[in-house]
Motif scaffolding. Structure first.
Motif: not given
Length: 129
Positions: A7-12, A38-42, A46-47
């Motif tokens: 999972x790609x997670x973003x701290x904005x 964020x969400x699943x990396x397909x 890339x992340x």
């Protein structure tokens, strides 16, 4: 063997030192809890690309740059997750829950007032240092 979900997670973080959080749909894994979007990396993605795509699809934010913040491996028992956490301070757009979810800008110091999945606790601890 359980499958691990990448999972790609973003701290904005905005100019007011607030971080964007979103509420997970009640019918999803860890539903009803707050999370960093964020969400699943397909496969083959890339992340950073996954993060950009997920933020546009879910919260109407265009991520312009990011830097690696931390990695978390967590086993929930029914599911294993690998959280690839990126810190983003450059973005454009107005945060909107495009999938009907609540979104909120929260002061870093107030994050403890929200319920997050266990895997997110390390992110919060590092943000508050």
């Amino acid at each position: 063997m359980k499958k691990s979900i990448h999972v790609a997670v973003g701290i904005v973080i905005n100019n007011h030192n607030e971080v964007l959080i979103a509420k997970r749909p009640s019918n999803s894994h860890q539903g009803g809890l707050w999370e960093f979007p964020g969400g699943k990396v397909e496969a083959g993605e890339g992340v950073y690309d996954a993060l950009v795509r997920e933020f546009q699809e879910e919260v109407n934010i265009k991520i312009l740059s990011s830097e690696s913040f931390m990695e978390i491996h967590h086993d929930y028992g029914d599911k294993q997750v690998f959280l690839d956490v990126l810190l983003c301070k450059e973005y454009s757009g107005e945060a909107i829950g495009l999938e009907g979810q609540k979104v909120a800008w929260v002061m870093l110091s107030n994050l403890h007032e929200f319920q997050f999945p266990v895997a997110n606790q390390a992110i919060i601890e590092k943000l508050l240092k």
